[in-house]
Write an enzyme that holds these catalytic residues in place. Structure first.
Site, PDB file in Angstrom:
ATOM      1  N   HIS C 153     -23.174 -16.795  42.989  1.00 44.74           N
ATOM      2  CA  HIS C 153     -23.042 -17.952  43.877  1.00 44.74           C
ATOM      3  C   HIS C 153     -24.397 -18.625  44.030  1.00 44.74           C
ATOM      4  O   HIS C 153     -25.408 -18.111  43.554  1.00 44.74           O
ATOM      5  CB  HIS C 153     -22.505 -17.518  45.254  1.00 44.74           C
ATOM      6  CG  HIS C 153     -23.455 -16.650  46.018  1.00 44.74           C
ATOM      7  ND1 HIS C 153     -23.422 -15.271  45.941  1.00 44.74           N
ATOM      8  CD2 HIS C 153     -24.499 -16.939  46.848  1.00 44.74           C
ATOM      9  CE1 HIS C 153     -24.378 -14.761  46.701  1.00 44.74           C
ATOM     10  NE2 HIS C 153     -25.049 -15.740  47.263  1.00 44.74           N
ATOM     11  N   HIS C 200     -18.257 -15.464  49.357  1.00 46.14           N
ATOM     12  CA  HIS C 200     -18.772 -16.813  49.146  1.00 46.14           C
ATOM     13  C   HIS C 200     -18.912 -17.106  47.660  1.00 46.14           C
ATOM     14  O   HIS C 200     -19.328 -16.262  46.888  1.00 46.14           O
ATOM     15  CB  HIS C 200     -20.101 -17.084  49.853  1.00 46.14           C
ATOM     16  CG  HIS C 200     -21.185 -16.076  49.652  1.00 46.14           C
ATOM     17  ND1 HIS C 200     -20.996 -14.858  49.072  1.00 46.14           N
ATOM     18  CD2 HIS C 200     -22.512 -16.125  49.976  1.00 46.14           C
ATOM     19  CE1 HIS C 200     -22.138 -14.193  49.054  1.00 46.14           C
ATOM     20  NE2 HIS C 200     -23.065 -14.923  49.576  1.00 46.14           N
ATOM     21  N   HIS C 215     -31.250 -20.441  46.853  1.00 43.89           N
ATOM     22  CA  HIS C 215     -31.276 -19.351  45.875  1.00 43.89           C
ATOM     23  C   HIS C 215     -30.037 -19.376  44.995  1.00 43.89           C
ATOM     24  O   HIS C 215     -28.978 -19.863  45.389  1.00 43.89           O
ATOM     25  CB  HIS C 215     -31.426 -17.989  46.548  1.00 43.89           C
ATOM     26  CG  HIS C 215     -30.213 -17.531  47.312  1.00 43.89           C
ATOM     27  ND1 HIS C 215     -30.079 -17.680  48.672  1.00 43.89           N
ATOM     28  CD2 HIS C 215     -29.080 -16.898  46.912  1.00 43.89           C
ATOM     29  CE1 HIS C 215     -28.927 -17.176  49.066  1.00 43.89           C
ATOM     30  NE2 HIS C 215     -28.290 -16.700  48.021  1.00 43.89           N
ATOM     31  N   HIS C 247     -27.212  -8.506  54.701  1.00 45.12           N
ATOM     32  CA  HIS C 247     -26.880  -9.719  55.440  1.00 45.12           C
ATOM     33  C   HIS C 247     -25.842  -9.387  56.516  1.00 45.12           C
ATOM     34  O   HIS C 247     -24.912  -8.607  56.265  1.00 45.12           O
ATOM     35  CB  HIS C 247     -26.244 -10.768  54.522  1.00 45.12           C
ATOM     36  CG  HIS C 247     -27.160 -11.350  53.496  1.00 45.12           C
ATOM     37  ND1 HIS C 247     -28.358 -11.930  53.804  1.00 45.12           N
ATOM     38  CD2 HIS C 247     -27.041 -11.454  52.147  1.00 45.12           C
ATOM     39  CE1 HIS C 247     -28.938 -12.381  52.701  1.00 45.12           C
ATOM     40  NE2 HIS C 247     -28.166 -12.090  51.677  1.00 45.12           N
ATOM     41  N   TYR C 256     -34.033 -10.997  48.146  1.00 38.33           N
ATOM     42  CA  TYR C 256     -34.469 -12.347  47.750  1.00 38.33           C
ATOM     43  C   TYR C 256     -35.810 -12.220  47.061  1.00 38.33           C
ATOM     44  O   TYR C 256     -36.697 -11.494  47.538  1.00 38.33           O
ATOM     45  CB  TYR C 256     -34.656 -13.254  48.979  1.00 38.33           C
ATOM     46  CG  TYR C 256     -33.396 -13.737  49.644  1.00 38.33           C
ATOM     47  CD1 TYR C 256     -32.231 -13.988  48.925  1.00 38.33           C
ATOM     48  CD2 TYR C 256     -33.381 -13.976  51.011  1.00 38.33           C
ATOM     49  CE1 TYR C 256     -31.085 -14.457  49.556  1.00 38.33           C
ATOM     50  CE2 TYR C 256     -32.246 -14.452  51.651  1.00 38.33           C
ATOM     51  CZ  TYR C 256     -31.103 -14.692  50.913  1.00 38.33           C
ATOM     52  OH  TYR C 256     -29.978 -15.161  51.550  1.00 38.33           O
ATOM     53  N   GLU C 266     -31.469 -14.134  44.028  1.00 41.64           N
ATOM     54  CA  GLU C 266     -30.978 -13.033  44.856  1.00 41.64           C
ATOM     55  C   GLU C 266     -30.263 -12.030  43.970  1.00 41.64           C
ATOM     56  O   GLU C 266     -29.551 -12.410  43.040  1.00 41.64           O
ATOM     57  CB  GLU C 266     -29.988 -13.550  45.910  1.00 41.64           C
ATOM     58  CG  GLU C 266     -29.433 -12.428  46.801  1.00 41.64           C
ATOM     59  CD  GLU C 266     -28.355 -12.899  47.794  1.00 41.64           C
ATOM     60  OE1 GLU C 266     -27.474 -13.684  47.381  1.00 41.64           O
ATOM     61  OE2 GLU C 266     -28.400 -12.485  48.971  1.00 41.64           O
TER      62      GLU C 266
END
Lengths: 308, 308, 308, 308
Positions: C153, C200, C215, C247, C256, C266
């Site tokens: 993503h 996501h 990112h 997260h 990151y 990431e």
């Protein structure tokens, strides 16, 4: 000093039926590093994180099995002392000259009551683990294969395990960590002994024939590496005996599998820390299955019968 | 014998500012088991997999820090021998009577050159790890909180770490496992010492003030448990100092965090096995960052300044 | 059909400052496979477990950032339908001919209200994941570097994230999975959108400048691989921005870090499965820290300011 | 919309021989949460991370097995459409009124050609996963037992799996992800179907008897949780059929085991992401062993014969 006397299992010499096939297996599948060959045709290997020159020696022969299992001791004084102690205990010893094994000092060789040949030695060349002794990285990338961090222990089968127990305890101060009892509730079927804080440095199972190898074990650092090892075994069509699973004894996780000559090997991870002030754990005959294979709680037949 | 003399760190007495809040933290968040209270108001805890009665003792005081750090030795003869050796080395010793700490035998107490109070003792009641010594299960389910398997080591800050190093080496045979050098390339900023095969049983950092605690460390069994520990810290709003990350020194994985009194604790996993025939690893001043926090390769300011 | 319309993020074209250095980084450190170069000098990469020809395209430029982010759709009919839908929605579209990207069919390109260029395409050559479609093994051994399984993503920064949200929802049926609110409790600071069951597929943060990349994310399969990735970053002196950590948003674990041109990347693992019948999760302004970095529960300054 | 039509397996009703013993097993060992009982005596459970009211329903009966397996669809319009599509396809459907299952809307029930009863439904009460929809924590601590995150899929045995395949594909748009062929190289022995990006939502094996359950599967989040699950099974003397191991098919890790009534359950982790543009994987008859049990590369006899 806190760690004295016998430090750890340092080398094992295995017999293999086909050297070329075996070298391929121990490097490409097991992920050991070939470090040398001698004029007897023996091939030497180390695990990547071991600092001494080698831990596994293969010798071509017409039957599989273990020639000898060697322990490193703290220094030459300790070696000499143990030689005297062994004689005093009534065990015949033999000195193997330095250099007989590559980069290895003199060895004191003797037989334990189960018929196995055990060695002690004080010197083996420090070749490092591939990382500097100054500002090292955390590990060495791109080693193909299973890549255990070290040769860890052996499980030996033979008749007089009480005698072997007595010798390891009295002469070298090994501690009994766990034991499995036979139906009579008295006789030991199996014993796990340590000379360190590992849950075992050597183990013995009572067996009708002397001088047999059940398995030589290699240490992995996580259960995920155990899975990765099993995957690699499948990719290379290695015959898996049992696992991935957990042992009840030592609580370590494990895979048993066979090298191309039929020697059983183990990739092992974990196991609790043992100190000599801790009382040993006992497994009764009824629970021998859970002791060996904690998840299934039953032995496979091969565990008690297939040895080399 | 192979493991002799000093076996392991066995107990630490920490000062806390509010006992009720601290008991809640050490049981509910840390997942230690409360095992007793004494008539001085001290509260005793053990990690679930420890077999001895306790490893952490909390004492209410008006400032945080460590009162003493105790090592278990093999037996009373060893205790007596070390007492003599300490006196001979020039260290004043004190006998604390049996029972002063619950279920604990006589202790020999002395000060090391960094001002910390160290103790030796030979006896502490075996209360087991919650599993039988016959046919045990693999672990104890349903322990709330982080639930480390044991108290593992301490990192102490003080002035004369060379003196402390000399004492631990000469009197107790501890080995130097790793060191960080100052800019001059000669002076040790920090040393990691072991009395076993662990990568450290005690560590020392050179500091302007004596008798300071950097952290008390607790052992976890996997990197996944390190993640779980960090998650639990977040759920309980524990102040995390650094991590989850890896140390360059020892290669272990870690979280540094603070108890409600400001004592820094660590949950630690891994680290390689050290044997006394292995040469120590040296970190240069330029790479001190990578030595402490391997991923970021730089220190946070708190590492060298915040102690209790 | 159950999975229809937009399937997944399929490719991203990043700008890099030095192609040679970047190719080295994306292959040796990231462990992507170089799969081709075109006559514009662009270099193409895939993650080992992706079956389509490529997922990352690097273009040399004098500033870092993202040129476009492309989604694969189910088939050409869907592509045509979305082109019509976009026009109807009021978005100008452009057809990029087949072959402009190697082994890729026609693309429909358009701008979203945050200024980012998004593409749709239906065809990219299936080159396989290095394992047979008949009796495959479990994974491909001996890939150097971090070796994520796929490009996963992107997090994009720009002004009108409400407009982007509306477009992704209305035209493509993306679902809102999580959101962070600003102090006013109404305005979205950030939104996480999915077109699948992933937590996501694209995320957006409100920012003063349009068309920025926070990112590009690559998927790992376990927390242990996250550790391994961080270790490899350290070995290669990669600049880590944050992590390993978790997260709060998506519950995934993360590192990151920056490529040699300053593009933030990431490595991501986990995240819960989302279905469109599930209500979205909201993070309030007070807990934005925990939403982004669950363990520390506070943002580092770079999270909201450093973009390319 | 990207995820449309059938979303996921939402509930399964299993027959158990002794409800009290079963409730104990499904809560204490499996770690499901009991969420309700109805006036027919059925007991309802959910996995902790599921947001809908329940996913497992137990009904006491005199033989084990599965009563029905239900899929949640996007909404009531989709439910109505599928009812029409089923009729058009030639399948008889039945409406079960809302409330027949607790907190569940109307269900459309029908039989697939293997004799199994399948249901569709659009509504089940969102009771949450024990964490807030605002600023949630990462997971819920202190759930006893194995505690899978969700009910994941079922493997069903019956005669006409080609007919079932046709129905799931044509009516609901399920994709074929993997298949195992019989000796003839043409006939499917087994098929794995998905309605999402999971490697399977339902699987079917050709069998002499219709309407049989091979296993109902529950999802774990890591290989370490698979180990933990196996440990808990041992502690509770659960009969393990196979594992921990890896499947070749889907690449997921697994344990097969039996509930007290003899229903086979699975704890499953991993599996790759599938998208409908990906070609299916085929296993030949010679490699069926590796397809099912990747490490051992051979079936145990129970896999093809023991069903409920």
């Amino acid at each position: 000093m806190a760690m004295t006397g016998v430090l750890r299992p340092g080398h094992a010499q295995l017999r293999v039926l086909d050297m070329e096939e075996s070298v391929k297996f121990y490097t490409e599948v097991m992920g050991l590093l070939e470090v040398g060959r001698d004029d007897q045709g023996r091939v030497y290997f180390k695990c990547w994180d071991e600092r001494d020159h080698h831990s596994v020696v293969l010798r071509q022969a017409d039957r599989a099995g273990i020639d000898f299992f060697g322990f490193k001791v703290l220094n030459k004084d300790v070696l000499n002392k143990y030689e005297r102690d062994l004689k005093e205990y009534g065990v015949k010893t033999e000195r193997i000259p330095a250099g007989d094994l590559l980069e290895t000092g003199e060895r004191v060789r003797f037989q334990i009551p189960t018929g196995h040949t055990i060695e002690l030695y004080a010197e083996k060349k420090d070749v490092g683990n591939g990382m500097s002794y100054t500002n090292p990285e955390a590990w060495v990338p791109n080693i193909p294969g299973i890549a255990p961090i070290r040769m860890d222990h052996a499980l030996l089968y033979g008749g007089d395990i009480d005698g072997a127990h007595d010798l390891f305890s009295k002469v070298f101060g090994f501690s009994l960590v766990e034991r499995i009892k036979l139906e009579d509730g008295k006789t030991d079927l199996a014993i796990w002994l340590t000379c360190s804080t590992k849950a075992h440095d050597v183990a013995l199972v009572r067996h009708s024939e002397d001088n047999k190898l059940h398995h030589l074990s290699f240490r992995l650092e996580s259960w995920e590496q155990v899975l990765r090892a099993a995957d690699l075994m499948s990719m290379h069509r290695v015959s898996i005996d049992a696992g991935p699973t957990r042992h009840g004894v030592t609580r370590g996780t494990t895979i048993y599998f066979f090298d191309p000559s039929g020697n059983r090997l183990e990739t092992f991870c974990g196991g609790y820390d043992f100190y000599p002030d801790m009382q040993p754990i006992t497994w009764t005959w009824e629970e021998v299955g859970a002791g060996v294979f904690y998840h299934d709680r039953k032995l496979n037949e091969r565990f008690l019968t297939v040895v080399t």
